[in-house]
Design a protein around this motif. Structure first.
Motif, PDB file in Angstrom:
ATOM      1  N   LEU B 167       0.835  -1.207   0.000  1.00  0.00           N
ATOM      2  CA  LEU B 167       0.000   0.000   0.000  1.00  0.00           C
ATOM      3  C   LEU B 167       0.870   1.259   0.000  1.00  0.00           C
ATOM      4  CD1 LEU B 167      -3.082   0.198   0.119  1.00  0.00           C
ATOM      5  CD2 LEU B 167      -2.884   0.697   2.544  1.00  0.00           C
ATOM      6  N   SER B 168       1.929   1.258   0.819  1.00  0.00           N
ATOM      7  CA  SER B 168       2.764   2.463   0.919  1.00  0.00           C
ATOM      8  C   SER B 168       3.518   2.721  -0.383  1.00  0.00           C
ATOM      9  CB  SER B 168       3.757   2.329   2.067  1.00  0.00           C
ATOM     10  OG  SER B 168       4.748   1.388   1.728  1.00  0.00           O
ATOM     11  N   LEU B 169       3.773   1.656  -1.145  1.00  0.00           N
ATOM     12  CA  LEU B 169       4.475   1.838  -2.419  1.00  0.00           C
ATOM     13  C   LEU B 169       3.531   2.278  -3.527  1.00  0.00           C
ATOM     14  CD1 LEU B 169       6.815  -1.295  -2.476  1.00  0.00           C
ATOM     15  CD2 LEU B 169       7.512   1.071  -2.224  1.00  0.00           C
ATOM     16  N   PRO B 172       0.443   6.116  -3.056  1.00  0.00           N
ATOM     17  CA  PRO B 172       0.754   7.489  -3.484  1.00  0.00           C
ATOM     18  C   PRO B 172       0.729   7.640  -5.004  1.00  0.00           C
ATOM     19  CG  PRO B 172       2.284   6.775  -1.787  1.00  0.00           C
ATOM     20  CD  PRO B 172       1.495   5.567  -2.180  1.00  0.00           C
ATOM     21  N   PHE B 173       1.231   6.619  -5.726  1.00  0.00           N
ATOM     22  CA  PHE B 173       1.217   6.697  -7.191  1.00  0.00           C
ATOM     23  C   PHE B 173      -0.221   6.704  -7.717  1.00  0.00           C
ATOM     24  CE2 PHE B 173       5.596   5.217  -6.774  1.00  0.00           C
ATOM     25  CZ  PHE B 173       6.209   6.067  -7.657  1.00  0.00           C
ATOM     26  N   ALA B 306       7.095  14.032  -8.035  1.00  0.00           N
ATOM     27  CA  ALA B 306       6.907  14.346  -6.606  1.00  0.00           C
ATOM     28  C   ALA B 306       6.752  13.063  -5.791  1.00  0.00           C
ATOM     29  CB  ALA B 306       5.670  15.233  -6.440  1.00  0.00           C
ATOM     30  N   VAL B 307       6.027  12.072  -6.345  1.00  0.00           N
ATOM     31  CA  VAL B 307       5.839  10.813  -5.604  1.00  0.00           C
ATOM     32  C   VAL B 307       7.168  10.072  -5.479  1.00  0.00           C
ATOM     33  CG1 VAL B 307       4.629   8.604  -5.534  1.00  0.00           C
ATOM     34  CG2 VAL B 307       3.456  10.617  -6.337  1.00  0.00           C
ATOM     35  N   TYR B 308       7.966  10.069  -6.545  1.00  0.00           N
ATOM     36  CA  TYR B 308       9.271   9.405  -6.481  1.00  0.00           C
ATOM     37  C   TYR B 308      10.116  10.004  -5.351  1.00  0.00           C
ATOM     38  CZ  TYR B 308       9.001   6.416 -10.578  1.00  0.00           C
ATOM     39  OH  TYR B 308       8.674   5.417 -11.439  1.00  0.00           O
ATOM     40  N   ILE B 309      10.097  11.327  -5.266  1.00  0.00           N
ATOM     41  CA  ILE B 309      10.870  11.989  -4.206  1.00  0.00           C
ATOM     42  C   ILE B 309      10.307  11.587  -2.837  1.00  0.00           C
ATOM     43  CG2 ILE B 309      11.486  14.230  -3.198  1.00  0.00           C
ATOM     44  CD1 ILE B 309      11.466  15.326  -6.107  1.00  0.00           C
ATOM     45  N   GLY B 331       2.473  13.264  -1.111  1.00  0.00           N
ATOM     46  CA  GLY B 331       2.986  11.903  -1.305  1.00  0.00           C
ATOM     47  C   GLY B 331       3.526  11.329  -0.007  1.00  0.00           C
ATOM     48  N   LEU B 332       4.238  12.166   0.729  1.00  0.00           N
ATOM     49  CA  LEU B 332       4.830  11.728   1.991  1.00  0.00           C
ATOM     50  C   LEU B 332       3.742  11.336   2.996  1.00  0.00           C
ATOM     51  CD1 LEU B 332       7.430  11.715   3.940  1.00  0.00           C
ATOM     52  CD2 LEU B 332       6.583  13.941   4.655  1.00  0.00           C
TER      53      LEU B 332
END
Lengths: 253, 378
Positions: B167-169, B172-173, B306-309, B331-332
């Motif tokens: 879920l955490s991976l 956000p995407f 932004a999500v990658y960061i 995203g964080l």
């Protein structure tokens, strides 16, 4: 018919322009320059000129969609610059064959949406819609989606939408362009009827026969400037309005 | 004119939603595609997967490839006192901390309790490394076959961990992809579409205040966007119900509390409304729906960046500035919420900043709509 909103006192002009001019950003020439005229209640004024002469820009300024670069103007006593919202309450604008309806809404929904945006209560809008539906014989397609309309039906719907709030001034930009003979005749009949009701009508057209027939006065624009102003009879030369206008605009080049 | 603004907004929003959802293409794109086609696609994939034929098992995360990279950037002999796992701190006796992946895997004592975050790929890589190399830690002799060198102590309940990690991976995407793309068709239709249909001029010639009209359009674009985002998540939910094995059954085992749902849904709605406002503004700068959609697409790539960061940030050492950077903060916080590690300060900052960005985007949209250049050339 409902009572006209924002009536103009007798003898006073309901549309006036004083040195009105418009220059678009990043353009080197004036689309309209030093335009001055007055229109009175119960009259029809024709706006003539070649393509690009400044007719549409003038109508856009009078309907407050464009802000004049110079000069001033007023509709029903409301300044174009200082009271644009009040000006819009007083005008009905029709952009002829170019403007469009929302195809996925019915004729009634299109018209009632504009009634609400123009400040009419739902009941008022419904009553006015019934009135206009009778006037333009729209009963058979009132609840059909606009996407299925013929050009004539579409035009009747556009006119009804433009005057749903019963404005004192009608600004019509080439209202009969692209229409067949009978629909054109019915639009001109409607314009004459509005004149009888005391409305001020300013309309642009390339149909010189119709203009000559129904207009009380004419404004001839050429390259953004007012080339001539007067009654159709006064502008007629050698028995033809077209010759008169050609001579006037030709002498300016 | 002020009292009439609210009705004008609502009148416009109602008309826009009616107009948009009467278009069969809009219905297909926003509702049918996510709710029907997604589950169908997942079902087909599940039917054709090797697992369905009784063959291989599908793994959601492969650790083997990560271990060498992990080892190359960590120092297995690095000691640290600053811990934030309460269970680890309480164990005072003979405490030695061997840090892996910053704080995420640590040896508490030589006899060996190892605390690790079983919902974090780096931490899982660390524990894997420890399993492989336990004989070398502190010069310990190789353990007899079958005797573990340490006792692993996972942070999350083992049944929950894979789901939380997944879920955490992924969440956000998904939130950013849906929030940036779902409002785009409706925003483009309400802005550039009005120009294309030549219905903008009559609309602007009405007595209604322009701020009311644009507010109504914003409301409708945000609402339609949220409906579409909701439909996509519903589609994924149905897909998982129909084909639970497609993403790995372990990945689908997780529990979330109401606070997690609340934070994720709130941020998702704010992000959707924010993107809707930006896309509406972009639409008024173009002349056709196609142009508007092209102009709106970079927002997807920006949000992906932004999500990658946000994914690369260590949750236990979040730099002070991050909660204040647009999109990255969203995203964080979504990642934190997915891992059930909600940080009130980060969440409050992300919500307040998102509201601020939303108001700014709406303001720009109103300003753009009031300007005469909104008409464009004829």
């Amino acid at each position: 018919m409902q009572k006209t909103r924002q009536p103009t006192p007798p003898g006073e002009s309901s549309v006036s322009a004083e040195g009105l001019g418009k220059k678009f950003p990043r353009s080197h020439h004036w689309a309209v320059k030093e335009l001055s005229f007055s229109c009175y209640p119960g009259t029809i004024t024709g706006l003539l000129g070649e393509n690009g002469a400044g007719k549409t820009t003038s109508l856009r300024m009078l309907s407050t969609m464009l802000i004049p670069t110079e000069g001033s103007g007023a509709v029903c006593g409301h300044s174009l610059r200082e009271a644009p919202a009040r000006v819009r309450q007083s005008v009905g604008v029709l952009f002829g064959g170019t403007s469009s309806l929302y195809d996925r809404l019915s004729a009634a929904e299109n018209i009632l949406y504009f009634a609400r945006l123009n400040g009419l209560e739902p009941q008022e809008g419904e009553a006015r819609l019934a009135e206009l539906s009778n006037l333009f014989e729209m009963g058979s397609f009132l609840h059909r989606r606009a996407g299925t309309f013929s050009t004539g039906m579409r035009q009747r719907c556009l006119i009804a939408r433009a005057i749903i709030h019963d404005p004192a001034v009608l600004l019509l930009d080439e209202p009969a362009t692209g229409l067949d003979f009978s629909t054109r005749r019915s639009i001109y009949a409607f314009i004459l009827q509005q004149k009888e009701l005391g409305k001020t009508i300013l309309f642009s057209s390339h149909d010189l026969n119709a203009v000559e027939e129904i207009c009380d006065s004419l404004l001839v624009l050429h390259e953004g400037r007012l080339a001539a102003q007067g009654s159709p009879a006064a502008l007629r030369k050698k028995g033809s309005l077209e010759t008169g206008i050609r001579e006037l605009t030709g002498s300016m080049q | 004119m002020i009292p009439r603004r609210i009705p004008t907004s609502l009148i416009t929003a109602r008309k826009e939603l009616k107009d948009f959802f009467r278009d069969p293409r809009s219905i297909i794109l926003t509702l049918v595609l996510p709710v029907v086609l997604f589950p169908l696609l997942f079902w087909v994939l599940a039917e054709r997967s090797p697992e369905a034929f009784g063959g291989q098992r599908i793994f959601t995360i492969g650790l083997s490839g990560e271990v060498p990279a992990f080892l190359s950037r960590t120092d297995p002999g690095y000691f640290l006192d600053d811990l934030d796992y309460p269970a680890a701190v309480e164990d005072q006796a003979g405490r030695r901390k061997l840090l892996f992946s910053r704080y995420d895997a640590l040896v508490v004592s030589e006899s060996g309790t190892v605390h690790y975050n079983n919902a974090d790929p780096e931490s899982l890589a660390a524990i894997s490394y420890l399993h492989e190399a336990s004989s070398n830690i502190d010069g310990r002799e190789e353990q007899p076959q079958g005797e573990p060198a340490f006792s692993p102590a996972p942070l999350y309940h083992p049944e929950d961990a894979a789901g939380k990690l997944f879920l955490s991976l992924v969440l956000p995407f998904m939130v950013f992809i849906f929030a940036s793309t779902c409002p785009l068709p409706v925003a483009a239709d309400m802005s550039a579409g009005e120009k294309e249909r030549l219905s903008l001029e009559p609309l602007l010639s009405t007595a209604a205040p322009r701020s009311g009209i644009i507010t109504g359009k914003l409301l409708a674009a945000a609402l339609a966007g949220c409906i579409s985002v909701g439909a996509y998540f519903l589609g994924i939910f149905l897909s998982v119900l129909i084909s639970p094995g497609i993403l790995g059954e372990e990945a689908m085992k997780f529990s979330m509390n109401p606070a997690q749902y609340l934070v994720i849904v709130t941020l998702m709605l704010l992000a959707t409304a924010f993107f809707a406002a930006l896309e509406l503004t972009a639409g008024f700068m173009t002349r056709s729906v196609r142009e508007a959609q092209l102009l709106g697409m970079p927002l997807l790539f920006i949000s992906m960046g932004a999500v990658y960061i946000a994914q690369s940030i260590d949750l236990q050492h979040v730099p002070l500035l991050i909660p204040h950077i647009p999109l990255i903060n969203l995203g964080l916080v979504i990642r934190e919420a997915a891992l059930d590690r909600i940080n009130s300060y980060h969440t409050a900052a992300a919500i307040l900043w998102s509201l601020f960005y939303l108001i700014c985007a709406a303001f720009v949209s109103v300003h753009r709509f009031k300007h005469e250049s909104v008409l464009g050339g004829r």
